[in-house]
Design an enzyme around this catalytic site. Structure first.
Site, PDB file in Angstrom:
ATOM      1  N   ASN A  99      -5.798  -5.110  -5.780  1.00  0.00           N
ATOM      2  CA  ASN A  99      -6.972  -4.477  -5.197  1.00  0.00           C
ATOM      3  C   ASN A  99      -6.870  -2.965  -5.070  1.00  0.00           C
ATOM      4  OD1 ASN A  99      -9.453  -4.507  -3.289  1.00  0.00           O
ATOM      5  ND2 ASN A  99      -7.836  -3.616  -2.019  1.00  0.00           N
TER       6      ASN A  99
ATOM      7  N   THR B 277     -16.292   0.128   3.141  1.00  0.00           N
ATOM      8  CA  THR B 277     -14.856   0.387   3.109  1.00  0.00           C
ATOM      9  C   THR B 277     -14.661   1.893   3.277  1.00  0.00           C
ATOM     10  OG1 THR B 277     -14.803   0.793   0.728  1.00  0.00           O
ATOM     11  CG2 THR B 277     -14.510  -1.499   1.453  1.00  0.00           C
TER      12      THR B 277
ATOM     13  N   LYS C  38     -12.700   0.527 -14.145  1.00  0.00           N
ATOM     14  CA  LYS C  38     -13.103  -0.810 -13.708  1.00  0.00           C
ATOM     15  C   LYS C  38     -13.626  -1.650 -14.870  1.00  0.00           C
ATOM     16  CE  LYS C  38     -11.980  -0.537  -9.372  1.00  0.00           C
ATOM     17  NZ  LYS C  38     -10.921  -1.403  -8.800  1.00  0.00           N
TER      18      LYS C  38
ATOM     19  N   TYR D 210     -14.062   6.215 -12.808  1.00  0.00           N
ATOM     20  CA  TYR D 210     -14.029   4.967 -12.043  1.00  0.00           C
ATOM     21  C   TYR D 210     -14.698   3.849 -12.838  1.00  0.00           C
ATOM     22  CZ  TYR D 210     -14.239   1.912  -7.935  1.00  0.00           C
ATOM     23  OH  TYR D 210     -14.082   0.860  -7.057  1.00  0.00           O
TER      24      TYR D 210
ATOM     25  N   ASP E  19       0.860  -1.184   0.000  1.00  0.00           N
ATOM     26  CA  ASP E  19       0.000   0.000   0.000  1.00  0.00           C
ATOM     27  C   ASP E  19       0.896   1.234   0.000  1.00  0.00           C
ATOM     28  OD1 ASP E  19      -2.191   1.957   0.699  1.00  0.00           O
ATOM     29  OD2 ASP E  19      -3.300   0.116   1.047  1.00  0.00           O
TER      30      ASP E  19
END
Length: 252
Positions: A91, A192, A161, A157, A38
């Site tokens: 991810n 999240t 994706k 986005y 990360d």
């Protein structure tokens, strides 16, 4: 802790929180040694500590997946430290701002596409090279339900994706005979930090709940379970699959 993945090594990007953290913990519970990656150092180190506290083995590596040199170094350090790379959960992502297509800022468009689409491709590029040397492996990309259906206000986005969806399919076909299984999860509304930022917009949470047949928002652990299954021997004949984890949203 179980031994399904004993002796195996899993890499999870975006593992400082949310789905990535849940995935890293899930791999560890199955016996894998986990590389936590990360750009958020504190959260990434916390995830690694959570794994070691439960008796697992983990290594945190700071990496920006939008930069080829950092991704290449991430894989190099993984293999140097653990000797191999068996599973990868790509991810890491950013949501971008909320704005209609005609008003979307070019710099935010570039950042979102670069991180979410190019970053996923860069991870796959170097993961696949390592897995080819080993004779196989399994990769799961985090796409999204909005890579399958549209979402107003999130054009970058959605585009990124959707690109991950097609990238997953293309690579899955290319490397199936090499023993590398490549699939994707397509989460819907999952609690999240990213979703919480979106839910902070007036009326967004009520609107989201109204679209979910299951009547609730999902958990990161529910997505992590799908990721681990896709990497397991139980999914040995699953290639190029888009596993939707969305409480029934796209079934409507």
């Amino acid at each position: 802790m179980t031994s399904q993945f004993h002796g195996k090594v899993a890499l999870v990007t975006g593992a400082a929180s949310g789905i990535g953290r849940a995935s890293a913990l899930a791999f560890a519970r199955e016996g894998a040694r986990v590389v936590v990656a990360d750009i958020q150092v504190a959260g990434g180190e916390e995830t690694a500590q959570m794994i070691t506290s439960m008796g697992g083995e983990a290594l945190f590596i700071k990496a920006d997946i939008s930069k080829a040199a950092e991704v290449e170094e991430l894989i190099r350090q993984t293999v140097t430290h653990y000797g191999r790379l068996d599973f990868a959960h790509n991810n890491a992502a950013v949501e971008g701002i909320i704005a209609p297509t005609a008003d979307y800022p070019e710099d935010d468009w570039d950042r979102t596409i670069t991180t979410n689409l190019k970053g996923t491709w860069l991870c796959m590029k170097y993961e696949i090279r390592q897995m080819l040397q080993q004779g196989g492996g399994a990769i799961v990309n985090t796409a999204s339900v909005v890579g399958l259906v549209g979402a107003p206000g999130l054009p970058a986005y959605c585009a990124a994706k959707g690109g991950v969806v097609q990238l997953t399919k293309a690579a899955a076909i290319e490397y199936a005979k090499a023993g590398i299984r490549i699939n994707a999860v397509c989460p819907g509304s999952i609690y999240t930090p990213m979703l919480e930022r979106l839910l902070a917009q007036p009326g967004v949470e009520a609107s989201a709940l109204a679209t979910l047949p299951i009547g609730r928002i999902g958990t990161p652990e529910e997505v992590a379970g799908a990721v681990v299954w896709l990497c397991s021997a139980a999914a040995s004949y699953v290639i190029g699959h888009l596993m939707v984890v969305d409480g029934g949203l796209v079934a409507q």
